[in-house]
Design an enzyme around this catalytic site. Sequence first.
Site, PDB file in Angstrom:
ATOM      1  CB  CYS A 258      -3.999  10.690  -4.308  1.00 51.83           C
ATOM      2  SG  CYS A 258      -5.826   9.035  -4.285  1.00 51.83           S
TER       3      CYS A 258
ATOM      4  CG  HIS B 222      -1.608   8.511  -2.655  1.00 54.03           C
ATOM      5  ND1 HIS B 222      -2.489   8.360  -1.651  1.00 54.03           N
ATOM      6  CD2 HIS B 222      -1.865   8.013  -3.297  1.00 54.03           C
ATOM      7  CE1 HIS B 222      -3.283   7.939  -2.756  1.00 54.03           C
ATOM      8  NE2 HIS B 222      -2.987   8.001  -3.110  1.00 54.03           N
TER       9      HIS B 222
ATOM     10  CG  ASN C 203      -6.245   5.162  -3.447  1.00 48.81           C
ATOM     11  OD1 ASN C 203      -6.534   6.086  -2.244  1.00 48.81           O
ATOM     12  ND2 ASN C 203      -5.957   5.451  -4.692  1.00 48.81           N
TER      13      ASN C 203
END
Length: 331
Positions: free
Chosen positions: A113, A256, A286
């Site tokens: 990520c 993020h 995500n």
Amino acid sequence: MPKAKISALGCYTPPRVLTNQDLEKLVDTNDQWIMERTGIRERHIAAPEMATSDMAIEAARCALLQRGIDACEIDAIILCTVTPDHLFPSTACLVQNAIGAKGAWGFDLIAACSGFLYGLTTGAHFVMAGTHKKVLVIGSDTMSRIIDYTDRATCVLFGDGAGAMLIEATDEADDGTGFIDFLGEIDGSGGEFLRMPAGGSRRPASHETVDQRMHYVHQEGSQVFKYASRKMYEVCRDLLERNHFKVEDVGLMIPHQANKRIIKAAGDRLGIAPERVMINIERYGNTTAGTLPLATRDAISEGRLKKGDLVLFAAVGAGYTVGASLWRWAF
């Protein structure tokens, strides 16, 4: 030394949308449970014939179109992903060939990520070194291919998507826009808490690994939440202090998009006003390396990010990987 600025942005999400109501039919969950714990309402899912490179190509073409340049002008391609089309050749090679970036070199960057943030920083330093004029940084992940849709703890979290940013040198010394600084760290002691156990040289694919569902994402959510919310705050705080900025100077924080609760916890500890924190996880989930460009695109379209704004990007990912970077937005 040349300045490095972000000069163009392009994104792509697959047309199919998987809602929380759809997931209710697959696992023991419901919309309220998912929204309360993650802030996610829906996510985009790639068609079976679509791979990570296909989404990356679409995002790259959008960025080039926005900038109005030919792919031949690109010096390097940094492709950030944890779901490459193949272990080799690299997905960067597939994208380079498809978009016609003749003469470019490139590579895949795996930092989960935090991947896109690390790619941005790497590209900026290539430009500032004077060895590159234009670097294309792409984040693309088809997370749906490595998600166990019988595991309600993980299948609700992830979606598919891609984004690309063009970093280029600028001689506009008095403009003030561009890259300012980056701060990052890795902490391998947390590697066991978010991982895909099999598929590499440690546990190559076998009947046993497939039967034990070891080729899917495994996560210990409580451990990841505690670490991510703390480290995102700490790295942002330290980066601002190192550059003599106050939290109030930040025009927009773009973190993020892993979990709305993580973002809120980090933002609250940092003391930044909620309206100056970009959150769009509700619509995409995500997307791993795709979240930062997707969030940036939406911030621009909503009028929340304008030329001259001080932007704070931040990410925490599997590994653990941690990072934050400061940019003065250029368009």
